[in-house]
Write a protein that holds these residues in place. Structure first.
Motif, mmCIF file in Angstrom:
data_model
loop_
_atom_site.group_PDB
_atom_site.id
_atom_site.type_symbol
_atom_site.label_atom_id
_atom_site.label_comp_id
_atom_site.label_asym_id
_atom_site.label_seq_id
_atom_site.Cartn_x
_atom_site.Cartn_y
_atom_site.Cartn_z
ATOM 1 N N ASP A 164 2.844 10.395 13.338
ATOM 2 C CA ASP A 164 1.522 10.893 12.954
ATOM 3 C C ASP A 164 1.352 11.015 11.443
ATOM 4 O O ASP A 164 1.250 12.104 10.894
ATOM 5 C CB ASP A 164 1.316 12.269 13.639
ATOM 6 C CG ASP A 164 -0.086 12.796 13.428
ATOM 7 O OD1 ASP A 164 -0.984 11.997 13.107
ATOM 8 O OD2 ASP A 164 -0.277 14.018 13.573
ATOM 9 N N ARG A 165 1.341 9.899 10.762
ATOM 10 C CA ARG A 165 1.111 9.871 9.314
ATOM 11 C C ARG A 165 0.309 8.635 8.991
ATOM 12 O O ARG A 165 0.604 7.569 9.530
ATOM 13 C CB ARG A 165 2.427 9.724 8.543
ATOM 14 C CG ARG A 165 3.334 10.903 8.576
ATOM 15 C CD ARG A 165 4.480 10.622 7.631
ATOM 16 N NE ARG A 165 5.433 11.712 7.676
ATOM 17 C CZ ARG A 165 6.140 12.125 6.623
ATOM 18 N NH1 ARG A 165 6.013 11.525 5.468
ATOM 19 N NH2 ARG A 165 6.972 13.135 6.726
ATOM 20 N N SER A 166 -0.650 8.742 8.092
ATOM 21 C CA SER A 166 -1.352 7.544 7.647
ATOM 22 C C SER A 166 -0.666 6.985 6.406
ATOM 23 O O SER A 166 0.143 7.665 5.772
ATOM 24 C CB SER A 166 -2.827 7.845 7.373
ATOM 25 O OG SER A 166 -2.939 8.967 6.558
ATOM 26 N N ASN A 167 -0.988 5.732 6.092
ATOM 27 C CA ASN A 167 -0.456 5.060 4.887
ATOM 28 C C ASN A 167 1.071 5.060 4.829
ATOM 29 O O ASN A 167 1.659 5.270 3.763
ATOM 30 C CB ASN A 167 -1.005 5.712 3.612
ATOM 31 C CG ASN A 167 -2.498 5.577 3.500
ATOM 32 O OD1 ASN A 167 -3.049 4.527 3.816
ATOM 33 N ND2 ASN A 167 -3.174 6.630 3.076
ATOM 34 N N ASP B 77 4.304 3.579 4.114
ATOM 35 C CA ASP B 77 4.606 2.402 3.301
ATOM 36 C C ASP B 77 5.974 1.826 3.665
ATOM 37 O O ASP B 77 6.787 2.492 4.310
ATOM 38 C CB ASP B 77 4.529 2.754 1.813
ATOM 39 C CG ASP B 77 5.443 3.912 1.447
ATOM 40 O OD1 ASP B 77 6.661 3.684 1.383
ATOM 41 O OD2 ASP B 77 4.956 5.043 1.257
ATOM 42 N N ARG C 117 -0.610 5.466 12.425
ATOM 43 C CA ARG C 117 -1.954 5.715 11.889
ATOM 44 C C ARG C 117 -2.406 4.584 10.962
ATOM 45 O O ARG C 117 -1.726 3.575 10.841
ATOM 46 C CB ARG C 117 -1.966 7.049 11.146
ATOM 47 C CG ARG C 117 -1.691 8.263 12.023
ATOM 48 C CD ARG C 117 -2.846 8.555 12.956
ATOM 49 N NE ARG C 117 -2.660 9.850 13.634
ATOM 50 C CZ ARG C 117 -3.465 10.319 14.581
ATOM 51 N NH1 ARG C 117 -4.515 9.617 14.979
ATOM 52 N NH2 ARG C 117 -3.225 11.493 15.153
ATOM 53 N N GLU C 118 -3.503 4.843 10.250
ATOM 54 C CA GLU C 118 -4.139 3.833 9.404
ATOM 55 C C GLU C 118 -3.187 3.248 8.359
ATOM 56 O O GLU C 118 -2.365 3.965 7.800
ATOM 57 C CB GLU C 118 -5.339 4.430 8.627
ATOM 58 C CG GLU C 118 -6.524 4.824 9.454
ATOM 59 C CD GLU C 118 -6.354 6.175 10.138
ATOM 60 O OE1 GLU C 118 -5.354 6.872 9.853
ATOM 61 O OE2 GLU C 118 -7.204 6.511 10.972
ATOM 62 N N ASN C 119 -3.414 1.970 8.081
ATOM 63 C CA ASN C 119 -2.766 1.298 6.946
ATOM 64 C C ASN C 119 -1.243 1.335 7.039
ATOM 65 O O ASN C 119 -0.546 1.479 6.040
ATOM 66 C CB ASN C 119 -3.244 1.946 5.631
ATOM 67 C CG ASN C 119 -3.027 1.061 4.418
ATOM 68 O OD1 ASN C 119 -3.003 -0.163 4.530
ATOM 69 N ND2 ASN C 119 -2.856 1.658 3.265
ATOM 70 N N CYS D 27 1.939 -0.404 4.408
ATOM 71 C CA CYS D 27 1.389 -0.767 3.102
ATOM 72 C C CYS D 27 2.522 -0.830 2.057
ATOM 73 O O CYS D 27 3.629 -0.369 2.288
ATOM 74 C CB CYS D 27 0.311 0.215 2.677
ATOM 75 S SG CYS D 27 0.852 1.921 2.519
ATOM 76 N N PHE E 24 -3.311 -2.162 9.888
ATOM 77 C CA PHE E 24 -2.032 -2.487 9.260
ATOM 78 C C PHE E 24 -2.301 -3.123 7.900
ATOM 79 O O PHE E 24 -3.341 -3.755 7.699
ATOM 80 C CB PHE E 24 -1.246 -3.501 10.111
ATOM 81 C CG PHE E 24 -0.791 -2.974 11.436
ATOM 82 C CD1 PHE E 24 0.406 -2.296 11.561
ATOM 83 C CD2 PHE E 24 -1.580 -3.143 12.566
ATOM 84 C CE1 PHE E 24 0.821 -1.802 12.791
ATOM 85 C CE2 PHE E 24 -1.177 -2.647 13.800
ATOM 86 C CZ PHE E 24 0.035 -1.981 13.916
#
Lengths: 469, 217
Positions: free
Chosen positions: B15-18, B20, B83-85, B88, B112
């Motif tokens: 549960d984390r966006s971005n 990397d 999540r999103e992205n 990255c 992605f």
């Protein structure tokens, strides 16, 4: 029919075949190769007994792993040494030109390509490195690829690609004093977000972009990937063409005239249509400092650390809270009050001679603050280093208390011995403030070379515009 | 490459966006010259409490009990919900190598990063994009139901829940074909070697300076 964008022109000039399934086989004019993302590609070629398709289209250099001090003593880390030796061996076996550790042309792959004239307008350029977008500054189609694609490009001189959507980012008007290409780009990323460019090829235009030197344009295109786009580009103009005059691998004689004629066509037509247009007003952009763990977490230097409570979106709020915890920052703290431990001036974003001159102008005659444990300057290439020494910049930095290093990626990603320790806070001219990027537990603030230099002298962030008055 | 058609497996929610690729596989592990062996160092800085080094035996390292993949209920997960992205940053293909090495075959996220997305499908790892509200529902279902698993049917382009609910996803035909058949893309491209040569011959006339050889000097 609507006109073509620069991206359309570059794309269409390189399609070998349309696969009919939304992808095309795209011809690659230049592949840049470095030690970290290539060994498995060469191993794959050997396994399948495949030759390199066009050996002389490739240029290799060691940059990610290399030490920036005491090179004559060899490489202390045996694992890094194996990777560097492997590239040497692969280049020898396949006959690829390589700038080795002791070659004065050695440096960061995205600095040495343009410096040698090996990446040129109108080319397709790939490299197993996401900052390959840098070379788009010259009106080239340049993008980062994974190792499977490195192998594909070595074996076939092509990659399979889906066509991107087209975005124009126009920066109108002129920037104020103290505002650099880095600040423009950080402001763009803050504006569209780190996934804003996903699926797009970005073209940068407008008066403020046209006014930039090639170094500045490279800084902008370099960080396209931090805005989510694989490639960014700037149309060709006189600044672009002048840059290539007399570079070692630039076209010569009649070929030069022919090339320049073609390069002049590498602009978007007046009636070209973009899928998305974003405009910024240059005069509104202030010197930028990132405060979090994603490049989109960035603010003007005169702002304060944001409060997650003000963020309505739950996932974003959680991300901000996590970032502040990692960064050890309290909401409401003025950015200028953030004290620093280390300063890093370098990376493929900001390590060119123009960057070093700008930073040296700020530190000239001054001293690095007491609380700064280490401040280092890592030139982008051996030739940048040589040039800076001709101009006495090394003496300016050393007199101020900076370390003057050899060329490489260095503390941008800390694969070599240059890294942050847990909890250390760094003003860095690099491109990524991810958790652990510069060393496990390290805290990175992204800034321009001028802002990093000013922070070194003050020991905390300062508004460069106040120094310049 | 191992063909990928239908995967049924336990779902782990990140549960984390971005997220990397530096987080997926930290830089020190990129010094390897192999394609395999990255699984034990997947999410190294989040997963372990100590600092990881290349070549280290990870079996006795102290685990971070708060990290989702260390929870007993998610052991053996084959599908990662994100999540999103996701993915990255750096283009390092070591990221999909590490995810695949750990045992994941499918990643589900609202979006992605481009390079990462490309790299996944070249390594038998299927990235599935679903709308953010659907991903949110899947997160909630995963948190609420221990042992929650999904079926991902690539030929049918469907994600199927245990209740039989189906969510369609898009994937370009080329990528789908490569994954389903487990094909070697270089081999396929070399079937068009004549077209590549013809292109080169044309361009040598049109833009001869692009064919100037790089030579050592």
């Amino acid at each position: 029919m609507a006109g073509k964008t620069l991206y359309d022109k570059l794309w269409e000039a390189h399609v070998v075949r349309d696969n009919g399934d939304g992808t095309a086989l795209l011809y690659i004019d230049r592949q840049l190769v470095h030690e970290v993302t290539s060994p498995q590609a060469f191993a794959g070629l050997r396994l399948a007994n495949r030759p390199v398709w066009r050996v002389a289209a490739n240029l290799a250099v060691v940059d990610h792993n290399v030490p920036t001090t005491d090179r004559d003593k060899g490489i202390a880390d045996p694992v890094s040494a194996i990777q560097i030796d492997t590239l040497d061996q692969n280049c020898r076996d396949y006959g690829i030109v390589q700038f080795g550790l002791h070659d004065r042309r050695q440096g960061i792959v995205h600095v040495i390509g343009p410096e040698q004239g090996a990446t040129q307008p109108g080319m397709t350029v790939v490299c197993g490195d996401s900052h390959t977008s840098t070379h788009g500054a010259f009106g080239a189609l340049a993008f980062g690829i994974g190792t499977s694609e490195v192998e594909h490009a070595l074996a076939t001189q092509t990659v399979v690609q889906a066509r991107s959507k087209r975005m124009l980012i126009r920066v109108d008007g002129q920037v104020g004093p103290g505002v650099t290409a880095k600040d423009i780009m950080l402001a763009i990323i803050g504006h569209i977000g780190t996934a804003g460019g996903t699926g797009y090829a970005i073209e940068y235009g407008g008066e403020a972009i046209r006014a930039l030197s090639m170094a500045g344009r490279m800084t902008i295109c370099n960080m396209s990937i931090e805005a989510g786009a694989r490639c960014g580009m700037v149309a060709v103009d006189d600044t672009t063409i002048e840059y290539f005059r007399d570079r070692p691998f630039s076209p010569k004689g009649e070929l030069w005239d022919q090339a320049v004629g073609y390069w002049r066509t590498l602009v978007s037509d007046d009636d070209a249509v973009f899928d998305r247009v974003v405009t910024l007003n240059a005069a509104d952009i202030k010197p930028q400092v990132s405060w979090g763990t994603s490049p989109e977490m960035v603010l003007p230097v005169d702002a304060s650390v944001p409060n997650p409570k003000d963020e309505a979106d739950e996932t974003r709020r959680a991300g901000m809270e996590r970032a502040l915890e990692y960064m050890g920052l309290t909401p409401g703290t003025p950015i200028r009050d953030i004290k620093l431990d280390k300063i890093f001036i370098g990376s493929c974003t900001n390590s060119r001679i123009e960057d070093l001159r700008a930073a040296a102008a700020v530190v000239r005659g001054k001293r690095v603050a007491e609380n700064i444990q280490e401040a280092m300057v890592v030139p982008g290439s051996g030739l940048v280093k040589w040039q800076a020494e001709q101009e006495g910049l090394d003496e300016v930095f050393k007199a101020a208390g900076f370390e003057w290093r050899d060329a490489g990626c260095s503390m941008c990603l800390g694969m070599n011995p240059d890294k942050l320790s847990p909890g250390e806070r760094c003003a860095s001219t690099s491109n990524r403030n991810f958790e652990g990027r510069q060393g496990q537990g390290g805290r990175t603030h992204l800034v321009s070379p001028e802002m990093a230099a000013a922070a070194a002298v003050a020991g905390h962030f300062v508004d460069i515009r106040e120094l310049e008055q | 490459m191992e063909p990928l058609t239908q995967v049924t497996g336990l779902v782990a929610p990140l549960d984390r966006s971005n997220v990397d690729t530096d987080a997926i596989i930290p830089k020190q592990f990129l010094k390897s010259i192999e394609r395999t062996g990255f699984g034990p160092n997947l999410f190294d800085e989040w997963r372990y409490l100590d600092a990881g080094e290349p070549g280290q035996d990870c079996t006795n390292r102290p685990l971070n009990p708060d990290f989702v993949l260390n929870q007993p209920r998610y052991q053996g997960a084959r599908i990662l919900l994100a999540r999103e992205n996701f993915g990255c940053g750096s283009s390092r293909e070591h990221a999909p190598w590490a995810l695949a090495g750990y045992g994941f075959r499918v990643l589900i996220a609202p979006s992605f990063a481009d390079i990462f997305y490309n790299n996944c499908s070249k390594n038998g790892l299927l990235p599935v994009v679903l709308p953010a509200d659907v991903v949110q529902q899947l997160f909630e279902a995963t948190w609420e139901n221990e042992g929650y698993s999904l079926t991902v049917d690539l030929p049918a382009q469907q994600v199927i829940t245990p209740d039989g609910e189906q969510y369609a996803f898009e994937i370009d035909p080329h990528r789908k074909h490569m994954l389903v058949e487990g094909l070697d893309e270089i081999g396929l491209t070399l079937e068009h070697a004549d077209e590549i040569k013809a292109y080169e011959a044309r361009q040598r006339q049109r833009t001869p300076w692009l064919f100037t050889d790089l030579e050592p000097s």
